[in-house]
Design a protein around this motif. Structure first.
Motif, PDB file in Angstrom:
ATOM      1  N   ASP A 114     -25.896  37.058  95.844  1.00 26.86           N
ATOM      2  CA  ASP A 114     -25.571  38.217  95.034  1.00 26.86           C
ATOM      3  C   ASP A 114     -25.139  38.035  93.544  1.00 26.86           C
ATOM      4  N   ASN A 115     -24.745  36.715  93.237  1.00 23.30           N
ATOM      5  CA  ASN A 115     -24.467  36.274  91.827  1.00 23.30           C
ATOM      6  C   ASN A 115     -25.327  35.841  91.119  1.00 23.30           C
ATOM      7  N   MET A 116     -26.573  35.715  91.495  1.00 24.97           N
ATOM      8  CA  MET A 116     -27.703  34.866  90.943  1.00 24.97           C
ATOM      9  C   MET A 116     -28.240  35.791  89.877  1.00 24.97           C
ATOM     10  N   LEU A 117     -28.887  35.417  88.772  1.00 31.39           N
ATOM     11  CA  LEU A 117     -29.461  36.196  87.616  1.00 31.39           C
ATOM     12  C   LEU A 117     -30.740  36.736  88.593  1.00 31.39           C
ATOM     13  N   ASP A 118     -31.504  36.149  89.092  1.00 29.59           N
ATOM     14  CA  ASP A 118     -32.723  36.795  89.782  1.00 29.59           C
ATOM     15  C   ASP A 118     -32.658  36.590  91.222  1.00 29.59           C
ATOM     16  N   GLU A 119     -33.352  37.499  91.822  1.00 31.70           N
ATOM     17  CA  GLU A 119     -33.622  37.346  93.336  1.00 31.70           C
ATOM     18  C   GLU A 119     -34.780  36.340  93.528  1.00 31.70           C
ATOM     19  N   THR A 120     -34.498  35.555  94.657  1.00 28.54           N
ATOM     20  CA  THR A 120     -35.478  34.536  95.221  1.00 28.54           C
ATOM     21  C   THR A 120     -35.377  34.402  96.307  1.00 28.54           C
ATOM     22  N   SER A 121     -36.529  34.087  97.062  1.00 32.18           N
ATOM     23  CA  SER A 121     -36.282  33.831  98.549  1.00 32.18           C
ATOM     24  C   SER A 121     -36.132  32.511  98.945  1.00 32.18           C
ATOM     25  N   ASN A 122     -35.937  31.716  97.967  1.00 36.04           N
ATOM     26  CA  ASN A 122     -36.210  29.913  98.359  1.00 36.04           C
ATOM     27  C   ASN A 122     -34.454  29.437  98.237  1.00 36.04           C
ATOM     28  N   VAL A 123     -33.623  30.255  98.248  1.00 33.86           N
ATOM     29  CA  VAL A 123     -32.149  29.837  98.318  1.00 33.86           C
ATOM     30  C   VAL A 123     -31.822  28.845  99.208  1.00 33.86           C
TER      31      VAL A 123
END
Length: 143
Positions: free
Chosen positions: A68-77
């Motif tokens: 939720d606090n990342m600049l961009d959404e990614t599925s690799n977290v």
């Protein structure tokens, strides 16, 4: 480097050309950023994760809070966090109250690497002056 001069030759409306130019510049900046941190052996996604954790209270967040606090959404977290855990940059701890909840904590090694990466990334030379930068920021907020 993108061939930005090619855009001038394309028969497109200026609104489409400006979007294409934005994409070219964004790609160039991303490549430059990746090149700058390559000596550290980490990716931009890892720097982003370390940044969020380093700024979090106690350097700890759940995986969902981190996303939720990342600049961009990614599925690799999740995969990236596993790699970072193996490298000693972060550690995972399951909640004692709810085993489904996993806390991610930045390690001293991760915090040190984050600071090194930020130092390298902040060396990027923005060709715009302060007024131009404010105008660009204001324009990009419209997207």
């Amino acid at each position: 480097m993108a061939n930005k001069d090619l855009l001038d030759q394309l028969d497109l409306p200026i609104r489409q050309k400006s979007l294409a130019m934005l994409a070219c510049v964004a790609q160039e900046i991303k490549v430059d950023m990746e090149r700058r941190i390559s000596e550290l052996g980490i990716s931009l996604l890892q720097v982003n994760l370390l940044h969020v954790l380093d700024k979090a209270p106690n350097g700890q967040l759940t995986v969902n809070q981190l996303k939720d606090n990342m600049l961009d959404e990614t599925s690799n977290v999740s995969r990236t966090l596993n790699k970072m855990c193996d490298s000693g940059l972060v550690k995972k701890t399951r909640s004692e109250n709810d085993q489904r909840v996993v806390y991610i904590t930045i390690t001293p090694q991760g915090s040190k690497l984050h600071k090194q990466a930020d130092k390298l990334l902040l060396q990027y030379e923005n060709p715009l002056n302060e007024k131009e930068s404010k105008t660009l920021y204001k324009l990009l907020r419209k997207f």
